[in-house]
Write a protein that holds these residues in place. Structure first.
Motif, PDB file in Angstrom:
ATOM      1  N   ARG A 176     -51.186  -6.144  -6.503  1.00  0.00           N
ATOM      2  CA  ARG A 176     -51.257  -6.736  -7.665  1.00  0.00           C
ATOM      3  C   ARG A 176     -52.942  -6.761  -8.223  1.00  0.00           C
ATOM      4  NH1 ARG A 176     -47.496 -10.885  -9.030  1.00  0.00           N
ATOM      5  NH2 ARG A 176     -48.785 -11.400 -11.052  1.00  0.00           N
ATOM      6  N   GLU A 177     -52.958  -6.479  -9.368  1.00  0.00           N
ATOM      7  CA  GLU A 177     -54.339  -6.342 -10.016  1.00  0.00           C
ATOM      8  C   GLU A 177     -54.536  -7.290 -11.366  1.00  0.00           C
ATOM      9  OE1 GLU A 177     -55.449  -1.955  -8.486  1.00  0.00           O
ATOM     10  OE2 GLU A 177     -55.248  -2.293 -10.602  1.00  0.00           O
ATOM     11  N   ILE A 178     -55.811  -7.561 -11.390  1.00  0.00           N
ATOM     12  CA  ILE A 178     -55.806  -8.063 -12.710  1.00  0.00           C
ATOM     13  C   ILE A 178     -57.326  -7.596 -13.172  1.00  0.00           C
ATOM     14  CG2 ILE A 178     -57.585 -10.091 -11.561  1.00  0.00           C
ATOM     15  CD1 ILE A 178     -56.645 -11.885 -14.077  1.00  0.00           C
ATOM     16  N   THR A 179     -57.093  -7.090 -14.445  1.00  0.00           N
ATOM     17  CA  THR A 179     -58.209  -6.225 -15.232  1.00  0.00           C
ATOM     18  C   THR A 179     -59.178  -7.269 -16.197  1.00  0.00           C
ATOM     19  OG1 THR A 179     -56.682  -4.286 -15.455  1.00  0.00           O
ATOM     20  CG2 THR A 179     -58.530  -4.696 -17.050  1.00  0.00           C
ATOM     21  N   ARG A 181     -54.134   2.815 -25.902  1.00  0.00           N
ATOM     22  CA  ARG A 181     -52.719   2.893 -25.707  1.00  0.00           C
ATOM     23  C   ARG A 181     -52.374   2.580 -24.257  1.00  0.00           C
ATOM     24  NH1 ARG A 181     -51.575   9.346 -25.301  1.00  0.00           N
ATOM     25  NH2 ARG A 181     -52.684   9.168 -23.366  1.00  0.00           N
ATOM     26  N   LEU A 182     -51.730   1.321 -24.234  1.00  0.00           N
ATOM     27  CA  LEU A 182     -51.608   0.623 -22.933  1.00  0.00           C
ATOM     28  C   LEU A 182     -50.180   0.558 -22.454  1.00  0.00           C
ATOM     29  CD1 LEU A 182     -53.200  -2.814 -23.816  1.00  0.00           C
ATOM     30  CD2 LEU A 182     -54.170  -0.895 -22.313  1.00  0.00           C
ATOM     31  N   THR A 183     -49.881   1.058 -21.092  1.00  0.00           N
ATOM     32  CA  THR A 183     -48.565   0.974 -20.444  1.00  0.00           C
ATOM     33  C   THR A 183     -48.399  -0.569 -20.204  1.00  0.00           C
ATOM     34  OG1 THR A 183     -49.480   1.101 -18.226  1.00  0.00           O
ATOM     35  CG2 THR A 183     -49.094   3.099 -19.481  1.00  0.00           C
ATOM     36  N   HIS A 184     -46.987  -0.980 -19.755  1.00  0.00           N
ATOM     37  CA  HIS A 184     -46.683  -2.232 -19.467  1.00  0.00           C
ATOM     38  C   HIS A 184     -47.523  -2.506 -18.299  1.00  0.00           C
ATOM     39  CE1 HIS A 184     -42.682  -2.151 -21.803  1.00  0.00           C
ATOM     40  NE2 HIS A 184     -43.742  -1.955 -22.464  1.00  0.00           N
ATOM     41  N   GLN A 185     -47.576  -1.767 -17.283  1.00  0.00           N
ATOM     42  CA  GLN A 185     -48.367  -2.156 -16.095  1.00  0.00           C
ATOM     43  C   GLN A 185     -49.888  -2.484 -16.467  1.00  0.00           C
ATOM     44  OE1 GLN A 185     -47.400  -2.237 -12.631  1.00  0.00           O
ATOM     45  NE2 GLN A 185     -49.435  -3.306 -12.609  1.00  0.00           N
ATOM     46  N   GLU A 186     -50.434  -1.642 -17.309  1.00  0.00           N
ATOM     47  CA  GLU A 186     -51.990  -2.177 -17.753  1.00  0.00           C
ATOM     48  C   GLU A 186     -52.063  -3.540 -18.462  1.00  0.00           C
ATOM     49  OE1 GLU A 186     -53.720   2.323 -18.357  1.00  0.00           O
ATOM     50  OE2 GLU A 186     -52.619   1.530 -20.018  1.00  0.00           O
ATOM     51  N   MET A 187     -50.861  -3.630 -19.360  1.00  0.00           N
ATOM     52  CA  MET A 187     -50.797  -5.055 -19.821  1.00  0.00           C
ATOM     53  C   MET A 187     -50.612  -6.121 -18.942  1.00  0.00           C
ATOM     54  SD  MET A 187     -48.326  -4.623 -23.337  1.00  0.00           S
ATOM     55  CE  MET A 187     -48.741  -3.279 -24.536  1.00  0.00           C
ATOM     56  N   SER A 188     -50.136  -5.920 -17.855  1.00  0.00           N
ATOM     57  CA  SER A 188     -49.675  -7.225 -16.963  1.00  0.00           C
ATOM     58  C   SER A 188     -50.944  -7.181 -16.050  1.00  0.00           C
ATOM     59  CB  SER A 188     -48.342  -6.592 -15.910  1.00  0.00           C
ATOM     60  OG  SER A 188     -48.676  -5.537 -15.229  1.00  0.00           O
ATOM     61  N   ASN A 189     -51.626  -6.116 -15.874  1.00  0.00           N
ATOM     62  CA  ASN A 189     -53.101  -6.533 -15.152  1.00  0.00           C
ATOM     63  C   ASN A 189     -53.935  -7.189 -15.800  1.00  0.00           C
ATOM     64  OD1 ASN A 189     -51.985  -4.534 -13.011  1.00  0.00           O
ATOM     65  ND2 ASN A 189     -53.071  -2.775 -13.842  1.00  0.00           N
ATOM     66  N   ARG A 190     -53.724  -7.002 -17.285  1.00  0.00           N
ATOM     67  CA  ARG A 190     -54.949  -7.925 -18.061  1.00  0.00           C
ATOM     68  C   ARG A 190     -54.351  -9.273 -18.231  1.00  0.00           C
ATOM     69  NH1 ARG A 190     -57.522  -4.423 -22.886  1.00  0.00           N
ATOM     70  NH2 ARG A 190     -57.628  -2.379 -21.878  1.00  0.00           N
ATOM     71  N   LEU A 191     -53.040  -9.405 -18.075  1.00  0.00           N
ATOM     72  CA  LEU A 191     -52.275 -10.903 -18.203  1.00  0.00           C
ATOM     73  C   LEU A 191     -52.217 -11.598 -17.116  1.00  0.00           C
ATOM     74  CD1 LEU A 191     -49.747 -10.003 -20.972  1.00  0.00           C
ATOM     75  CD2 LEU A 191     -51.848 -10.925 -21.240  1.00  0.00           C
ATOM     76  N   GLY A 192     -52.229 -10.940 -16.157  1.00  0.00           N
ATOM     77  CA  GLY A 192     -52.078 -11.587 -14.617  1.00  0.00           C
ATOM     78  C   GLY A 192     -50.498 -12.097 -14.392  1.00  0.00           C
ATOM     79  N   SER A 224     -46.048 -10.151 -13.954  1.00  0.00           N
ATOM     80  CA  SER A 224     -45.544  -8.841 -13.434  1.00  0.00           C
ATOM     81  C   SER A 224     -45.426  -8.087 -14.636  1.00  0.00           C
ATOM     82  CB  SER A 224     -44.290  -9.347 -12.806  1.00  0.00           C
ATOM     83  OG  SER A 224     -43.384  -9.693 -13.735  1.00  0.00           O
ATOM     84  N   ARG A 225     -45.144  -6.563 -14.066  1.00  0.00           N
ATOM     85  CA  ARG A 225     -45.099  -5.680 -15.245  1.00  0.00           C
ATOM     86  C   ARG A 225     -43.467  -5.974 -15.738  1.00  0.00           C
ATOM     87  NH1 ARG A 225     -41.823  -1.541 -15.158  1.00  0.00           N
ATOM     88  NH2 ARG A 225     -41.199  -1.731 -12.951  1.00  0.00           N
ATOM     89  N   GLU A 226     -42.585  -6.479 -14.964  1.00  0.00           N
ATOM     90  CA  GLU A 226     -40.946  -6.617 -15.382  1.00  0.00           C
ATOM     91  C   GLU A 226     -41.208  -7.625 -16.354  1.00  0.00           C
ATOM     92  OE1 GLU A 226     -41.257  -4.715 -11.510  1.00  0.00           O
ATOM     93  OE2 GLU A 226     -42.265  -6.616 -12.255  1.00  0.00           O
TER      94      GLU A 226
END
Length: 220
Positions: free
Chosen positions: A68-71, A173-184, A186-188
Protein backbone atom coordinates in the motif's frame (compact mmCIF):
# COMPACT_ATOMS: atom_id res chain seq x y z
CA UNK A 1 25.71 12.29 -19.37
CA UNK A 2 25.03 14.78 -16.58
CA UNK A 3 27.53 17.56 -16.24
CA UNK A 4 28.27 20.12 -13.59
CA UNK A 5 28.18 23.84 -14.10
CA UNK A 6 25.66 26.17 -15.64
CA UNK A 7 22.77 24.19 -17.08
CA UNK A 8 21.21 24.85 -20.46
CA UNK A 9 18.21 27.13 -20.38
CA UNK A 10 15.42 25.42 -18.47
CA UNK A 11 12.01 24.96 -20.13
CA UNK A 12 9.92 28.12 -20.18
CA UNK A 13 7.33 26.59 -17.85
CA UNK A 14 9.98 25.98 -15.21
CA UNK A 15 11.54 29.43 -15.51
CA UNK A 16 8.13 31.10 -15.30
CA UNK A 17 7.35 29.23 -12.10
CA UNK A 18 10.67 29.97 -10.41
CA UNK A 19 11.64 32.96 -8.33
CA UNK A 20 14.78 34.77 -9.60
CA UNK A 21 16.76 33.34 -6.67
CA UNK A 22 15.64 29.77 -7.37
CA UNK A 23 16.46 30.14 -11.07
CA UNK A 24 19.96 31.31 -10.13
CA UNK A 25 20.42 28.43 -7.70
CA UNK A 26 19.23 25.99 -10.36
CA UNK A 27 21.95 27.23 -12.71
CA UNK A 28 24.57 26.27 -10.12
CA UNK A 29 23.36 22.69 -9.89
CA UNK A 30 24.12 19.61 -11.95
CA UNK A 31 21.55 18.86 -14.62
CA UNK A 32 20.46 15.25 -14.69
CA UNK A 33 17.96 13.42 -16.87
CA UNK A 34 15.81 10.57 -15.60
CA UNK A 35 13.62 8.02 -17.32
CA UNK A 36 10.02 7.38 -16.30
CA UNK A 37 9.75 5.28 -13.15
CA UNK A 38 13.19 6.22 -11.80
CA UNK A 39 13.45 6.34 -7.98
CA UNK A 40 15.19 9.64 -7.17
CA UNK A 41 14.79 9.52 -3.40
CA UNK A 42 14.25 6.53 -1.13
CA UNK A 43 12.47 7.15 2.17
CA UNK A 44 14.83 6.72 5.13
CA UNK A 45 18.05 7.27 3.18
CA UNK A 46 20.39 10.06 4.22
CA UNK A 47 20.55 12.76 1.58
CA UNK A 48 21.93 16.27 1.30
CA UNK A 49 20.75 17.31 -2.16
CA UNK A 50 17.91 19.39 -3.50
CA UNK A 51 16.11 18.43 -6.72
CA UNK A 52 14.82 21.41 -8.74
CA UNK A 53 12.44 20.21 -11.46
CA UNK A 54 13.12 21.60 -14.92
CA UNK A 55 10.75 19.31 -16.81
CA UNK A 56 8.54 16.29 -16.13
CA UNK A 57 6.54 15.34 -13.03
CA UNK A 58 7.64 13.73 -9.77
CA UNK A 59 5.55 11.93 -7.14
CA UNK A 60 6.38 11.99 -3.42
CA UNK A 61 4.98 9.03 -1.49
CA UNK A 62 5.42 6.55 1.34
CA UNK A 63 4.92 2.79 1.19
CA UNK A 64 3.47 0.53 3.83
CA UNK A 65 2.48 -3.06 4.39
CA UNK A 66 0.83 -5.11 1.62
CA UNK A 67 2.38 -2.80 -1.02
CA UNK A 68 0.00 0.00 0.00
CA UNK A 69 1.16 3.54 -0.75
CA UNK A 70 0.04 7.04 0.08
CA UNK A 71 0.87 9.94 -2.22
CA UNK A 72 1.82 13.24 -0.62
CA UNK A 73 1.91 15.24 -3.84
CA UNK A 74 2.78 15.45 -7.52
CA UNK A 75 5.24 18.17 -8.48
CA UNK A 76 6.18 19.73 -11.81
CA UNK A 77 8.50 22.28 -13.44
CA UNK A 78 9.55 25.14 -11.18
CA UNK A 79 9.10 23.17 -7.95
CA UNK A 80 11.71 21.39 -5.86
CA UNK A 81 11.99 18.43 -3.50
CA UNK A 82 14.46 17.28 -0.86
CA UNK A 83 14.57 20.37 1.32
CA UNK A 84 13.45 18.50 4.45
CA UNK A 85 16.65 16.44 4.61
CA UNK A 86 19.04 19.38 4.28
CA UNK A 87 19.54 19.10 8.05
CA UNK A 88 21.38 15.83 7.43
CA UNK A 89 18.48 13.69 8.62
CA UNK A 90 16.80 10.82 6.74
CA UNK A 91 14.55 11.39 3.76
CA UNK A 92 10.93 11.71 4.89
CA UNK A 93 9.42 10.29 1.67
CA UNK A 94 10.31 8.49 -1.54
CA UNK A 95 10.21 10.33 -4.86
CA UNK A 96 9.73 8.71 -8.27
CA UNK A 97 9.44 10.16 -11.78
CA UNK A 98 5.98 9.85 -13.35
CA UNK A 99 7.46 10.62 -16.77
CA UNK A 100 10.86 11.40 -18.26
CA UNK A 101 12.21 14.31 -16.23
CA UNK A 102 15.10 16.74 -16.00
CA UNK A 103 16.25 18.10 -12.63
CA UNK A 104 18.96 20.42 -11.42
CA UNK A 105 20.57 18.59 -8.49
CA UNK A 106 22.06 20.99 -5.95
CA UNK A 107 24.32 19.92 -3.08
CA UNK A 108 23.94 21.13 0.49
CA UNK A 109 27.32 22.87 0.28
CA UNK A 110 26.24 24.78 -2.84
CA UNK A 111 23.02 25.84 -1.09
CA UNK A 112 24.95 27.03 1.97
CA UNK A 113 27.25 29.15 -0.20
CA UNK A 114 24.25 30.51 -2.10
CA UNK A 115 22.43 31.51 1.10
CA UNK A 116 25.58 33.28 2.31
CA UNK A 117 25.44 35.37 -0.89
CA UNK A 118 21.64 35.66 -1.05
CA UNK A 119 20.31 35.53 2.56
CA UNK A 120 16.77 36.24 1.37
CA UNK A 121 16.63 32.76 -0.17
CA UNK A 122 16.70 31.27 3.35
CA UNK A 123 13.27 32.84 3.95
CA UNK A 124 12.00 31.46 0.63
CA UNK A 125 13.21 28.00 1.61
CA UNK A 126 11.62 28.32 5.05
CA UNK A 127 8.31 29.43 3.51
CA UNK A 128 8.32 26.28 1.34
CA UNK A 129 8.93 24.04 4.35
CA UNK A 130 6.09 25.75 6.27
CA UNK A 131 3.70 25.44 3.29
CA UNK A 132 4.37 21.73 3.00
CA UNK A 133 3.99 21.23 6.74
CA UNK A 134 0.58 22.92 6.53
CA UNK A 135 -0.37 20.72 3.58
CA UNK A 136 0.63 17.63 5.54
CA UNK A 137 -1.48 18.81 8.49
CA UNK A 138 -4.46 19.34 6.19
CA UNK A 139 -4.04 15.88 4.68
CA UNK A 140 -3.91 14.31 8.15
CA UNK A 141 -7.02 16.26 9.13
CA UNK A 142 -8.89 15.06 6.04
CA UNK A 143 -7.91 11.44 6.73
CA UNK A 144 -9.09 11.73 10.32
CA UNK A 145 -12.32 13.68 9.83
CA UNK A 146 -13.67 12.57 6.44
CA UNK A 147 -14.84 9.22 5.20
CA UNK A 148 -13.49 7.90 1.89
CA UNK A 149 -16.19 9.56 -0.18
CA UNK A 150 -15.57 12.88 1.58
CA UNK A 151 -11.87 12.68 0.74
CA UNK A 152 -12.65 11.70 -2.85
CA UNK A 153 -15.03 14.64 -3.19
CA UNK A 154 -12.34 17.03 -1.93
CA UNK A 155 -9.76 15.58 -4.31
CA UNK A 156 -12.03 15.93 -7.36
CA UNK A 157 -12.96 19.48 -6.35
CA UNK A 158 -9.31 20.48 -5.93
CA UNK A 159 -8.22 19.04 -9.29
CA UNK A 160 -11.19 20.20 -11.40
CA UNK A 161 -10.28 23.14 -13.66
CA UNK A 162 -12.85 25.20 -15.52
CA UNK A 163 -12.29 25.20 -19.29
CA UNK A 164 -13.05 27.98 -21.75
CA UNK A 165 -16.33 26.30 -22.69
CA UNK A 166 -17.40 26.10 -19.03
CA UNK A 167 -16.65 22.41 -18.52
CA UNK A 168 -14.77 21.31 -15.39
CA UNK A 169 -12.06 18.77 -16.20
CA UNK A 170 -9.53 17.18 -13.86
CA UNK A 171 -6.10 18.67 -14.49
CA UNK A 172 -4.43 15.28 -14.13
CA UNK A 173 -5.21 11.96 -15.80
CA UNK A 174 -5.57 9.77 -12.73
CA UNK A 175 -6.15 6.05 -12.52
CA UNK A 176 -8.21 4.59 -9.70
CA UNK A 177 -4.98 3.25 -8.15
CA UNK A 178 -3.43 6.73 -8.18
CA UNK A 179 -6.56 8.15 -6.55
CA UNK A 180 -6.46 5.48 -3.85
CA UNK A 181 -2.80 6.29 -3.16
CA UNK A 182 -3.74 9.90 -2.52
CA UNK A 183 -6.79 9.06 -0.44
CA UNK A 184 -5.29 6.34 1.72
CA UNK A 185 -7.86 3.69 0.80
CA UNK A 186 -8.20 0.66 -1.47
CA UNK A 187 -8.41 0.86 -5.26
CA UNK A 188 -11.60 -1.21 -5.11
CA UNK A 189 -13.29 1.40 -2.93
CA UNK A 190 -12.35 4.21 -5.34
CA UNK A 191 -13.55 2.17 -8.34
CA UNK A 192 -16.91 1.56 -6.71
CA UNK A 193 -17.42 5.21 -5.79
CA UNK A 194 -16.37 6.49 -9.22
CA UNK A 195 -18.69 4.02 -10.95
CA UNK A 196 -21.53 5.19 -8.72
CA UNK A 197 -20.79 8.84 -9.58
CA UNK A 198 -20.73 7.98 -13.28
CA UNK A 199 -24.08 6.19 -13.03
CA UNK A 200 -25.48 9.20 -11.19
CA UNK A 201 -24.19 11.44 -14.04
CA UNK A 202 -22.00 13.47 -11.72
CA UNK A 203 -18.81 12.63 -13.63
CA UNK A 204 -17.82 11.10 -16.95
CA UNK A 205 -14.61 10.18 -18.76
CA UNK A 206 -13.63 12.24 -21.81
CA UNK A 207 -10.30 11.61 -23.57
CA UNK A 208 -9.04 9.67 -20.51
CA UNK A 209 -9.74 12.63 -18.21
CA UNK A 210 -12.59 12.84 -15.72
CA UNK A 211 -15.07 15.66 -16.26
CA UNK A 212 -17.22 16.89 -13.37
CA UNK A 213 -20.70 17.43 -14.80
CA UNK A 214 -22.40 18.98 -11.76
CA UNK A 215 -21.72 19.66 -8.06
CA UNK A 216 -21.00 16.45 -6.19
CA UNK A 217 -23.35 15.58 -3.32
CA UNK A 218 -22.17 16.27 0.22
CA UNK A 219 -22.84 12.68 1.24
CA UNK A 220 -22.94 9.40 -0.64
Amino acid sequence: MPRAGVSPVAPEAALAAMSPALAELSARGEERRYRKGHLLIREGDIGETLFIILSGRLRAYSGGENAREITYGVYGPGEYLGEISLDGGPRSASVVTLEAAVCSVVSKRTIERFIAERPEFAFELLAKVIARARAATLSARQLALHDVYGRLRLLLSQLAQRQGDGRQVLAERLTHQEMSNRLGCSREMVSRLMKDLERGEYVRVVDQHYEVLRPLPQRW
